[in-house]
Design a protein around this motif. Sequence first.
Motif, PDB file in Angstrom:
ATOM      1  N   ALA A 115      -3.811  12.190   8.393  1.00  0.00           N
ATOM      2  CA  ALA A 115      -3.192  12.759   7.193  1.00  0.00           C
ATOM      3  C   ALA A 115      -4.244  13.176   6.176  1.00  0.00           C
ATOM      4  CB  ALA A 115      -2.226  11.754   6.584  1.00  0.00           C
ATOM      5  N   HIS A 116      -5.299  12.383   6.074  1.00  0.00           N
ATOM      6  CA  HIS A 116      -6.380  12.762   5.152  1.00  0.00           C
ATOM      7  C   HIS A 116      -7.030  14.069   5.590  1.00  0.00           C
ATOM      8  CE1 HIS A 116      -9.474  12.145   2.138  1.00  0.00           C
ATOM      9  NE2 HIS A 116     -10.403  12.356   3.061  1.00  0.00           N
ATOM     10  N   GLY A 117      -7.246  14.227   6.900  1.00  0.00           N
ATOM     11  CA  GLY A 117      -7.818  15.477   7.395  1.00  0.00           C
ATOM     12  C   GLY A 117      -6.908  16.663   7.174  1.00  0.00           C
ATOM     13  N   VAL A 118      -5.608  16.480   7.408  1.00  0.00           N
ATOM     14  CA  VAL A 118      -4.655  17.562   7.172  1.00  0.00           C
ATOM     15  C   VAL A 118      -4.603  17.915   5.693  1.00  0.00           C
ATOM     16  CG1 VAL A 118      -2.223  18.211   7.308  1.00  0.00           C
ATOM     17  CG2 VAL A 118      -3.292  17.003   9.207  1.00  0.00           C
ATOM     18  N   SER A 119      -4.702  16.915   4.826  1.00  0.00           N
ATOM     19  CA  SER A 119      -4.687  17.173   3.383  1.00  0.00           C
ATOM     20  C   SER A 119      -5.891  18.006   2.960  1.00  0.00           C
ATOM     21  CB  SER A 119      -4.676  15.843   2.616  1.00  0.00           C
ATOM     22  OG  SER A 119      -3.551  15.073   2.956  1.00  0.00           O
ATOM     23  N   LEU A 120      -7.070  17.653   3.462  1.00  0.00           N
ATOM     24  CA  LEU A 120      -8.268  18.424   3.108  1.00  0.00           C
ATOM     25  C   LEU A 120      -8.171  19.853   3.642  1.00  0.00           C
ATOM     26  CD1 LEU A 120     -11.080  15.772   3.754  1.00  0.00           C
ATOM     27  CD2 LEU A 120     -10.054  16.450   1.579  1.00  0.00           C
ATOM     28  N   ALA A 121      -7.644  20.009   4.867  1.00  0.00           N
ATOM     29  CA  ALA A 121      -7.492  21.347   5.423  1.00  0.00           C
ATOM     30  C   ALA A 121      -6.504  22.172   4.603  1.00  0.00           C
ATOM     31  CB  ALA A 121      -7.025  21.251   6.878  1.00  0.00           C
ATOM     32  N   VAL A 151      -2.777  19.118  -2.552  1.00  0.00           N
ATOM     33  CA  VAL A 151      -2.255  17.939  -1.847  1.00  0.00           C
ATOM     34  C   VAL A 151      -3.076  16.745  -2.278  1.00  0.00           C
ATOM     35  CG1 VAL A 151      -1.832  16.866   0.401  1.00  0.00           C
ATOM     36  CG2 VAL A 151      -1.565  19.326   0.140  1.00  0.00           C
ATOM     37  N   HIS A 152      -2.386  15.658  -2.617  1.00  0.00           N
ATOM     38  CA  HIS A 152      -3.090  14.458  -3.050  1.00  0.00           C
ATOM     39  C   HIS A 152      -3.660  13.756  -1.824  1.00  0.00           C
ATOM     40  CE1 HIS A 152      -1.714  14.625  -7.255  1.00  0.00           C
ATOM     41  NE2 HIS A 152      -0.684  15.245  -6.724  1.00  0.00           N
ATOM     42  N   SER A 153      -4.974  13.891  -1.631  1.00  0.00           N
ATOM     43  CA  SER A 153      -5.610  13.389  -0.420  1.00  0.00           C
ATOM     44  C   SER A 153      -5.642  11.876  -0.348  1.00  0.00           C
ATOM     45  CB  SER A 153      -7.041  13.944  -0.321  1.00  0.00           C
ATOM     46  OG  SER A 153      -7.772  13.614  -1.494  1.00  0.00           O
ATOM     47  N   TYR A 154      -5.324  11.180  -1.455  1.00  0.00           N
ATOM     48  CA  TYR A 154      -5.251   9.724  -1.401  1.00  0.00           C
ATOM     49  C   TYR A 154      -3.811   9.257  -1.155  1.00  0.00           C
ATOM     50  CZ  TYR A 154      -3.074   9.654  -6.018  1.00  0.00           C
ATOM     51  OH  TYR A 154      -2.205   9.830  -7.062  1.00  0.00           O
ATOM     52  N   ALA A 156      -1.218  11.134   0.498  1.00  0.00           N
ATOM     53  CA  ALA A 156      -0.713  11.496   1.824  1.00  0.00           C
ATOM     54  C   ALA A 156      -1.112  10.473   2.892  1.00  0.00           C
ATOM     55  CB  ALA A 156      -1.197  12.895   2.211  1.00  0.00           C
ATOM     56  N   PRO A 157      -2.377   9.990   2.931  1.00  0.00           N
ATOM     57  CA  PRO A 157      -2.709   8.948   3.913  1.00  0.00           C
ATOM     58  C   PRO A 157      -1.912   7.662   3.711  1.00  0.00           C
ATOM     59  CG  PRO A 157      -4.706   9.974   3.102  1.00  0.00           C
ATOM     60  CD  PRO A 157      -3.589  10.472   2.242  1.00  0.00           C
ATOM     61  N   VAL A 158      -1.662   7.289   2.454  1.00  0.00           N
ATOM     62  CA  VAL A 158      -0.884   6.076   2.198  1.00  0.00           C
ATOM     63  C   VAL A 158       0.546   6.234   2.730  1.00  0.00           C
ATOM     64  CG1 VAL A 158       0.095   4.607   0.396  1.00  0.00           C
ATOM     65  CG2 VAL A 158      -2.270   5.384   0.232  1.00  0.00           C
ATOM     66  N   ILE A 159       1.152   7.404   2.495  1.00  0.00           N
ATOM     67  CA  ILE A 159       2.511   7.647   3.005  1.00  0.00           C
ATOM     68  C   ILE A 159       2.510   7.635   4.526  1.00  0.00           C
ATOM     69  CG2 ILE A 159       4.347   9.372   3.120  1.00  0.00           C
ATOM     70  CD1 ILE A 159       3.503  10.247   0.306  1.00  0.00           C
ATOM     71  N   ALA A 160       1.504   8.273   5.133  1.00  0.00           N
ATOM     72  CA  ALA A 160       1.430   8.278   6.597  1.00  0.00           C
ATOM     73  C   ALA A 160       1.268   6.869   7.144  1.00  0.00           C
ATOM     74  CB  ALA A 160       0.265   9.166   7.050  1.00  0.00           C
ATOM     75  N   TYR A 161       0.422   6.068   6.491  1.00  0.00           N
ATOM     76  CA  TYR A 161       0.209   4.691   6.932  1.00  0.00           C
ATOM     77  C   TYR A 161       1.495   3.877   6.840  1.00  0.00           C
ATOM     78  CZ  TYR A 161      -1.257  -0.185   6.585  1.00  0.00           C
ATOM     79  OH  TYR A 161      -1.359  -1.543   6.748  1.00  0.00           O
ATOM     80  N   MET A 162       2.157   3.924   5.685  1.00  0.00           N
ATOM     81  CA  MET A 162       3.359   3.112   5.489  1.00  0.00           C
ATOM     82  C   MET A 162       4.489   3.547   6.414  1.00  0.00           C
ATOM     83  SD  MET A 162       3.441   2.267   1.387  1.00  0.00           S
ATOM     84  CE  MET A 162       3.581   3.943   0.828  1.00  0.00           C
ATOM     85  N   LEU A 181       5.779   4.811  -4.576  1.00  0.00           N
ATOM     86  CA  LEU A 181       5.761   6.269  -4.506  1.00  0.00           C
ATOM     87  C   LEU A 181       6.350   6.905  -5.764  1.00  0.00           C
ATOM     88  CD1 LEU A 181       6.791   6.866  -0.778  1.00  0.00           C
ATOM     89  CD2 LEU A 181       4.504   6.910  -1.780  1.00  0.00           C
ATOM     90  N   LEU A 182       7.479   6.389  -6.218  1.00  0.00           N
ATOM     91  CA  LEU A 182       8.113   6.960  -7.411  1.00  0.00           C
ATOM     92  C   LEU A 182       7.248   6.739  -8.647  1.00  0.00           C
ATOM     93  CD1 LEU A 182      11.832   5.950  -6.770  1.00  0.00           C
ATOM     94  CD2 LEU A 182      10.804   8.210  -6.548  1.00  0.00           C
ATOM     95  N   LEU A 183       6.633   5.578  -8.749  1.00  0.00           N
ATOM     96  CA  LEU A 183       5.787   5.303  -9.904  1.00  0.00           C
ATOM     97  C   LEU A 183       4.560   6.209  -9.921  1.00  0.00           C
ATOM     98  CD1 LEU A 183       5.606   3.392 -12.337  1.00  0.00           C
ATOM     99  CD2 LEU A 183       4.234   1.842 -10.945  1.00  0.00           C
ATOM    100  N   ASP A 184       3.962   6.405  -8.746  1.00  0.00           N
ATOM    101  CA  ASP A 184       2.795   7.290  -8.683  1.00  0.00           C
ATOM    102  C   ASP A 184       3.187   8.735  -8.982  1.00  0.00           C
ATOM    103  OD1 ASP A 184      -0.165   7.493  -7.644  1.00  0.00           O
ATOM    104  OD2 ASP A 184       0.944   9.138  -6.692  1.00  0.00           O
ATOM    105  N   ALA A 185       4.324   9.192  -8.448  1.00  0.00           N
ATOM    106  CA  ALA A 185       4.763  10.561  -8.729  1.00  0.00           C
ATOM    107  C   ALA A 185       5.047  10.741 -10.220  1.00  0.00           C
ATOM    108  CB  ALA A 185       6.024  10.861  -7.917  1.00  0.00           C
TER     109      ALA A 185
END
Length: 870
Positions: A115-121, A151-154, A156-162, A181-185
């Motif tokens: 997810a981090h790689g996709v975010s950077l791309a 895209v928030h590169s930090y 997206a990986p957290v969402i993918a992990y969870m 997620l809601l608090l961060d958004a």
Amino acid sequence: MSADASGEFDVDRVSGDEPLLPARVHRPSDLLRLLLGMAGIALVLALATFAHGTTQGLARDIGTGAKAAPPLLINLAGLTSSVAVLIVPVAFAVERLIKRDGLRIADGVLAAVLAHGVSLATDLWVAESAPASIRVALTQPLANGALSAPVHSYLAPVIAYMTAVGMSRRPRWRVAMWCVLLLDAFAVLVGRYTTPFAIIITVLIGWTVAFGTLYAVGSPNVRPTGQNLLAGLRRVGFHPVSAMRAEDAAGQDSAEHADRGRRYLVTLEDGPPIDVTVVDREQQAQGFFYRVWRRLSLRGINQRRSLQSLRQALEQEALLSYAAIAAGAHAPKLIATSELGPDAVMLVYEHIGGRTFDSLADDEITDALMHSAWRQVEALQSRRIAHRRLVGDALLVDQGGNIVLTDLRGGEIAAGDLVLRMDIAQLLATCGLRVGAERAVAAAVEVLGPDPVADCLPMLQPIALSRTTRATLRQLARERSKREREAVLAASQAAKEAREAREAGDPKDRKTIRAERHAEKSAEKRALDEASEEAREEDLLAQIRRQVLLIRPTAVIEPAKLERLSPRILISWIAGAFAVYLLLSQLTNFNLGDVISEARWEWVLVAMLFSVVTYIAAAMSLLGFVTEKVSFVKAVVAQVAGDFVKLVAPAAIGGVALNTRFLQRAGVRPGLAVASVGASQLFGLGSHIVLLLAFGYLTGTEHAPQISPSRTVIAGLLTVAVLVLVVTAVPVLRKFVSTRVRSLFAGVVPRMLDILQRPRKLVTGIGGMLLLTAANVMCLDASIRAFGGDQLSYASIAVAFLAGNALGSAAPTPGGVGAVEGALIGALTFAGLAGDVAFPAVLLFRLMVFWLPVLPGWVAFSYLTRKGEI
């Protein structure tokens, strides 16, 4: 495990566990969520592209609301979310490691990295190549003048992990995940660090990458083993000794029966053995895409839900079991149900020893046995219960020789008339495959009566039958076709040998020999037709209809319209979209405004007129080789539909398949339809070569020193020569090709001989071919004159067209796109036409004969499909 002569299992030989299960499984549900995530991303990007006002208005509203929020609240939310977004995933990982579930954590880490790689791309794509509207929707100007990350590169990986570790399946952790997620958004939106579309894209990327990772590497297998099953049985009051997988013992195809649940024979310390069915999430997902297709393709039929919870699956099977027994049918008695952890359930039945209907020998299937099966169906239908899968392995023959209905999981209560009739049709086909149509129909009529059996005839069609029954019918059809073809070839060979023997033993003058050969060829054709008719066999469904009509001559046999969406319709829609794409890509290669302004419209209309004439000529060239009566108007419509078919197949293949199918639907027998189209193609090839040589001679181009074979032509000829040598040298290939060639000439040559005896048909066919070539040449000439190029002779234009058409037929691209245009432009330029005239003239010609007919062709194709003409 094996069964003795009475059908009982030897329980002393069972094992306490089943074979080792795979460590990972690929879930169809993960693939479905991956596709949904990709569709969601595409939808958001499309909205960002076209909904500029909505995007900017939403950003302004959030900015206005942010100014009213207390700075302390914003800072507190940002600090809390920054800490929680790191603590919550780590805490879940620790909890999983303590419970020795490290595989899930490894999956989550892999998903986070991807997810981090996709975010950077994605960030790079938005910054460098994305349209300005997408860049505006996904980025926000910051205080330092830079733009925010699309895209928030930090995050997206957290969402993918969870998502990958399965936090959403545990209530407490799911609440914690959504709060983070809601608090961060809230923090990044109110702080003007991002946009709403960027948040949505971030969530979708994380979600999509997670499910893509799970499907690619597989999810950890959580299926309960046999030992788990024994422990679960002890919890509900049983005292099991051992368990054995029944499917493994019966030798059934696990892939075919996987969605039915795993079945175990369990022996107890006291009392008779029991049968246990275990349904888990993995097996529940088996056949998911097939069930989705059935729901989409069948009209007016309630299929069971494609995605059920385990609780729903358990309740449905239990309900059907109780309902069947209450209706008086013989079915296994359900005595207990229970969960086996969060991912599986079990259903416990009384054990019934016996063999399936499929495992019986043909001589063991008596009329009494079939009467027993029909009595069970009668009992179900008296309470409007549908079984939905009355195939051989769902009919169990107990020790008393009675039928017991199993596999009730896919059934339906309060079923409609349509579904109940489908059950009768299915059991007729199941019995007919084993004992023949006559005995199957007689047994059904004796139990149900003639009216219910006659009422099911509209349901007696392949789409209404089970998957296994359709596969068996297709196999029988292939074997039947092979026998018919072999009978025709044998009759042809016998007639040929008899003729050669007579000619060798009785020498005569040339005139007498010619007359006798003509008469013998006519007799040979009649003999081939008779051999084909004698070898022709009815399929099982036709035999069942005939047997029912003997009892109820007035019964309706017209198949009911059950199919809402067929593969042909789906392909036509996909091909339509592909055609639009190809058309737009062609139109972008030249300035349409300049072409329109420079064209002489009177010649454009002439070109359009000759384009219309080509369809009439094509219909004539086809029907000239058909002796049966076929509608000329429908033949013209079929030729219009052929222009649409060219988009999904090369012209030489798509046209042949469409015309063959059209003739078969028009009442021409399959062998004669293939022979007619083959004869038409053979005559067409001959006329094409003759016309090309004739016009080439007239123009003198065949002797021009400038024209020499290209390297491509030489390489092609050498390749063909090598293939011919290989086929000739290898016995297997030589036999395969010779068989196919003999089969072709067994049909095409007699058809050509039949046409030669009908001068009117021959004139129509050959005249249609000449008119088709002339109309295309005149259309190309009118296209050239539309742009002021009138210095070429008709012979030169004919050579250019014939050469381009031949290349287009050989090219693998749909409709010869690219190859035809290049060949026509090159040929016309070589013939002396200016390049600035040849290019737009060829585009106009292709527009008239290929691109403009696409939409009418799609309409004609849809019309013929809906009317059953193709």
